[in-house]
Write an enzyme that holds these catalytic residues in place. Structure first.
Site, PDB file in Angstrom:
ATOM      1  CB  CYS A  72       7.634  26.226 -25.108  1.00  0.00           C
ATOM      2  SG  CYS A  72       6.516  27.393 -25.943  1.00  0.00           S
TER       3      CYS A  72
ATOM      4  CG  ASP B  60       3.509  33.266 -23.461  1.00  0.00           C
ATOM      5  OD1 ASP B  60       4.746  33.203 -23.570  1.00  0.00           O
ATOM      6  OD2 ASP B  60       2.746  32.488 -24.081  1.00  0.00           O
ATOM      7  CB  SER B  61       5.491  35.229 -27.007  1.00  0.00           C
ATOM      8  OG  SER B  61       5.095  33.874 -26.983  1.00  0.00           O
TER       9      SER B  61
ATOM     10  CB  CYS C 238       7.260  33.624 -21.989  1.00  0.00           C
ATOM     11  SG  CYS C 238       8.094  33.444 -23.570  1.00  0.00           S
TER      12      CYS C 238
ATOM     13  CD  GLU D  99      -0.252  32.870 -29.820  1.00  0.00           C
ATOM     14  OE1 GLU D  99      -0.869  33.882 -30.139  1.00  0.00           O
ATOM     15  OE2 GLU D  99      -0.056  32.532 -28.633  1.00  0.00           O
TER      16      GLU D  99
ATOM     17  CG  HIS E 215       2.533  28.921 -26.866  1.00  0.00           C
ATOM     18  ND1 HIS E 215       3.319  29.919 -26.333  1.00  0.00           N
ATOM     19  CD2 HIS E 215       1.574  29.551 -27.599  1.00  0.00           C
ATOM     20  CE1 HIS E 215       2.858  31.100 -26.742  1.00  0.00           C
ATOM     21  NE2 HIS E 215       1.810  30.912 -27.502  1.00  0.00           N
TER      22      HIS E 215
HETATM   23  N1  DGL Z   1       5.307  30.438 -24.491  1.00  0.00           N
HETATM   24  C1  DGL Z   1       6.616  30.830 -24.931  1.00  0.00           C
HETATM   25  C2  DGL Z   1       7.681  30.053 -24.166  1.00  0.00           C
HETATM   26  O1  DGL Z   1       7.397  29.522 -23.114  1.00  0.00           O
HETATM   27  C3  DGL Z   1       6.678  30.750 -26.410  1.00  0.00           C
HETATM   28  C4  DGL Z   1       7.773  31.574 -26.994  1.00  0.00           C
HETATM   29  C5  DGL Z   1       7.563  31.945 -28.433  1.00  0.00           C
HETATM   30  O2  DGL Z   1       6.726  32.798 -28.689  1.00  0.00           O
HETATM   31  O3  DGL Z   1       8.251  31.379 -29.290  1.00  0.00           O
HETATM   32  O4  DGL Z   1       8.818  29.966 -24.575  1.00  0.00           O
END
Ligand code: DGL
Length: 258
Positions: free
Chosen positions: A180, A7-8, A70, A148, A182
């Site tokens: 998302c 993921d990011s 992600c 984060e 997160h």
């Molecule tokens: N967890 C990522 C998602 O599902 C976050 C993306 C981001 O870093 O903006 O979109």
């Protein structure tokens, strides 16, 4: 053989947790690109480049199937990545279908990043259901950064969640889709704002089921009966990465630099 998940940042751990629960004998490699988060405000080209580097790294570490945990990276890059790499790649997209199926009020709200909401795959997904139901898309800048930073319940997080969720409730949404990964870690705050009559839709379980199905079809499932191993990597600052993984994975783990 291992399942590579990335993921990011640490949001994809919400997907990895379900994969771990469903597939206890598989080895997992998780990579958080926290040093380059958030993806949600970046260009499609930038996201594709990051994903290409990360998937190659996961393959080099032994991954035989990759999960893009992600939504933003999935909508931006999955088609190109599937053409580039010869292994199964499972993505994640907002659970609009489930929300629409169970919706009683005629309105569902989607919480996601700016990049996800403006992407063609998301527009098509929303369009598919728009004759039956009003699909309201709400971009949520700032929430990925709050997760984060492990600010899961602080004042700023509560204020941002209220700012994004309240207008959807005012327009009658009875389902909120977490678009998302997160945001899964903000579900308690989102629930508190939304109240008991609004359902929160998270796609982690369907994604884990899809991973199991693909492993089976491709003959990649582990034959071991021992507990699967877990390796964690982050491109972010190491002290914070340790605190993130310990808090969100639920036990103390070693996090290596990527
Ligand atoms: N967890 C990522 C998602 O599902 C976050 C993306 C981001 O870093 O903006 O979109």
């Amino acid at each position: 053989m291992a399942i590579g998940i990335f993921d990011s940042g640490v949001g994809g751990l919400s997907i990895a947790q379900q994969v771990r629960t469903l597939l206890p004998h598989e080895d997992l490699i998780y990579l958080a690109d926290s040093g380059h988060a958030p993806y949600g405000e970046k260009s499609g080209q930038y996201i594709l480049q990051r994903c290409t580097t990360i998937i190659q790294c996961l393959i080099d570490k032994g991954a035989t199937l990759v999960v893009i945990a992600c939504n933003t990276a999935t909508v931006s890059a999955i088609s190109a990545l599937r053409e580039m790499f010869p292994i199964p790649i499972v993505g994640v997209e907002p659970g609009v279908k489930t929300a629409v199926k169970n919706c009683k009020s005629g309105v569902v709200g989607i919480l996601a990043t700016t990049q996800t909401l403006k992407s063609a795959p998301f527009q098509q997904l929303a369009q598919r259901f728009s004759s039956k139901i009003k699909v309201l898309a709400q971009a949520c800048p700032g929430l990925v950064e709050q997760v984060e930073a492990l600010h899961l319940t602080d004042h700023k997080t509560q204020a941002l969640v209220a700012q994004y969720v309240q207008p959807l409730l005012n327009k009658g949404a009875d389902h909120l889709v977490l678009g998302c990964t997160h945001y899964a870690f903000l579900a308690p705050v989102i629930k508190k704002v939304a109240g008991p009559n609004v359902s929160i839709i998270n796609t982690a379980i369907p994604v884990a089921l899809e991973v199991a199905r693909r492993l089976d079809i491709e003959g990649l499932a582990s034959a071991s009966t021992a507990a699967g191993g877990e390796c964690f990597f982050s491109s972010g600052e190491q002290d914070l990465a340790h605190r993130q993984f310990n808090a969100l994975w639920g036990k103390a783990v070693k996090v290596e630099t990527f």
